[in-house]
Design a protein around this motif. Structure first.
Motif, PDB file in Angstrom:
ATOM      1  N   GLN A  48      54.476  -3.200  23.782  1.00 15.07           N
ATOM      2  CA  GLN A  48      53.206  -3.244  24.465  1.00 15.07           C
ATOM      3  C   GLN A  48      52.048  -3.297  23.646  1.00 15.07           C
ATOM      4  OE1 GLN A  48      53.258   1.039  25.917  1.00 15.07           O
ATOM      5  NE2 GLN A  48      52.608   1.903  23.998  1.00 15.07           N
ATOM      6  N   LYS A  63      52.222 -12.714  23.700  1.00 13.21           N
ATOM      7  CA  LYS A  63      53.308 -13.081  24.707  1.00 13.21           C
ATOM      8  C   LYS A  63      54.445 -14.238  24.343  1.00 13.21           C
ATOM      9  CE  LYS A  63      55.066 -13.698  28.884  1.00 13.21           C
ATOM     10  NZ  LYS A  63      55.926 -14.966  28.968  1.00 13.21           N
ATOM     11  N   LEU A  80      57.520  -6.007  28.735  1.00 16.44           N
ATOM     12  CA  LEU A  80      56.132  -6.351  28.163  1.00 16.44           C
ATOM     13  C   LEU A  80      54.989  -5.535  28.813  1.00 16.44           C
ATOM     14  CD1 LEU A  80      54.530  -7.603  26.063  1.00 16.44           C
ATOM     15  CD2 LEU A  80      54.262  -9.910  27.477  1.00 16.44           C
ATOM     16  N   HIS A  81      54.209  -4.766  28.217  1.00 16.36           N
ATOM     17  CA  HIS A  81      53.700  -3.688  28.804  1.00 16.36           C
ATOM     18  C   HIS A  81      52.228  -3.605  28.382  1.00 16.36           C
ATOM     19  CE1 HIS A  81      52.490   0.231  30.663  1.00 16.36           C
ATOM     20  NE2 HIS A  81      52.026   0.565  29.486  1.00 16.36           N
ATOM     21  N   LEU A  82      51.144  -3.571  29.401  1.00 15.19           N
ATOM     22  CA  LEU A  82      49.972  -3.558  28.918  1.00 15.19           C
ATOM     23  C   LEU A  82      49.318  -2.123  28.701  1.00 15.19           C
ATOM     24  CD1 LEU A  82      46.856  -4.297  28.697  1.00 15.19           C
ATOM     25  CD2 LEU A  82      46.805  -4.116  31.165  1.00 15.19           C
ATOM     26  N   CYS A  94      46.715  -9.632  32.479  1.00 16.46           N
ATOM     27  CA  CYS A  94      47.981  -9.418  31.934  1.00 16.46           C
ATOM     28  C   CYS A  94      49.145  -9.709  33.000  1.00 16.46           C
ATOM     29  CB  CYS A  94      47.921  -7.985  31.357  1.00 16.46           C
ATOM     30  SG  CYS A  94      47.125  -7.908  30.043  1.00 16.46           S
ATOM     31  N   PHE A  99      52.982 -10.525  31.835  1.00 17.53           N
ATOM     32  CA  PHE A  99      53.249  -9.027  31.611  1.00 17.53           C
ATOM     33  C   PHE A  99      54.093  -8.470  32.667  1.00 17.53           C
ATOM     34  CE2 PHE A  99      50.595  -9.684  28.383  1.00 17.53           C
ATOM     35  CZ  PHE A  99      50.315  -8.570  27.468  1.00 17.53           C
TER      36      PHE A  99
END
Length: 313
Positions: A48, A63, A80-82, A94, A99
């Motif tokens: 994240q 990324k 893949l996290h915000l 994102c 993401f």
């Protein structure tokens, strides 16, 4: 394997009584340490990026670092996290940028405003196959742009969670049960205790729904000691006891955020190396042991705290 969402991860974690580690990434060495550890432990992971990480490294760099990890470990489930998206525009950026999961943090807003914001993000995300985390209750502490005093923090109110989830359509919910951001979570001499009564009540009202813990670093004292012995000045840095995190993972908590522990491990490795080799100036020399420390922390968390070893099979 391409990036995945957390949907299947959380379903298996809830049913299996473990949690997925959500590790904050800021540079190549941190990504390498995390993914090497996860691959060896055969554990799914969430990488994240916070607001501070995106400002420091640029979201595009982060990324592509994650994409590189996917090339190296094609069988490793990675989301893949915000982390702590402040508004719709950041979440949208994102989502559009690849993401697979975003957090919209409207926890500082009144309930109805939080609902409206989370719903807007969820609708946009779901149309594009991305999942959404929101937050109810407010954690104390400091993490990048998130700064909340103890006076302004508040526990999650269980009576609000079902309405919030029903009205927003979010996929997971971060709650406040006594964790906090940063390395200075508790006052010296206190006996940190998470509010498992709140967690139990939330789980009753949202059966089977994934719960998230922010501010869950344990602040390993061995790294604090190394830092302080080599020129650092971390006074009274105290974290969340790991046995309590393991208990939370056995309950409804499916995602546990870990950031400060990685920073401490990295910094300890750099300080210790530079003190032992004051003539070194090649970043590869001091970042190699720092990266090894990050890997060691993540392996320990996966095996002993999260309980997610072998769950990527």
């Amino acid at each position: 394997m391409p990036l995945v969402t957390t949907t299947e991860m959380f379903k298996k974690a809830y049913e299996g009584g473990y949690a997925i580690g959500a590790f904050n990434v800021n540079n190549m060495e941190i990504v390498q340490g995390i993914t090497e550890a996860a691959a060896e432990e055969k554990s799914p992971i969430i990488l994240q990026a916070s607001a501070g990480a995106r400002k420091y490294a640029n979201a595009a760099y982060l990324k592509h670092l994650v994409d590189a990890a996917l090339e190296i470990y094609p069988d490793l489930p990675i989301a893949l996290h915000l982390d702590h998206g402040a508004d719709f525009e950041i979440c949208k950026s994102c989502i559009d940028g690849g993401f697979t999961s975003v957090m919209i943090d409207g926890s500082s807003k009144p309930f109805d405003e939080n609902v409206a914001l989370a719903k807007k993000v969820a609708e946009y995300a779901h149309e594009r196959g991305v999942v959404v985390e929101a937050e109810l209750g407010t954690l104390a502490g400091i993490e990048d742009d998130v700064k909340v005093s103890e006076e302004d923090s508040s526990y999650t109110r269980p009576e609000e969670v079902q309405e919030f989830v029903d009205r927003t359509g979010v996929d997971s919910l971060a709650i406040a049960i006594g964790t906090s951001h940063g390395a200075y979570k508790f006052k010296p001499g206190t006996n940190p205790q998470l509010r498992f009564d709140i967690l139990e009540e939330v789980a009753k009202r949202l059966p089977g729904f994934p719960i998230v813990l922010h501010g869950a670093s344990s602040v390993p004292q061995e790294y604090v000691k190394i830092i302080n012995e080599n020129g650092g000045a971390l006074k009274d840095a105290i974290g969340v006891p790991e046995d309590q995190l393991r208990q939370a993972a056995r309950m409804a908590v499916c995602k546990i955020n870990i950031d400060s522990d990685l920073r401490l491990a990295l910094t300890a490795g750099i300080r210790e190396h530079m003190a032992a080799y004051p003539d070194h100036f090649d970043p590869r020399q001091y970042l190699t042991p720092a990266r090894a420390n990050v890997k060691a922390v993540v392996k320990h968390k996966i095996a002993e705290v999260l309980g997610s070893s072998g769950k990527a099979l």
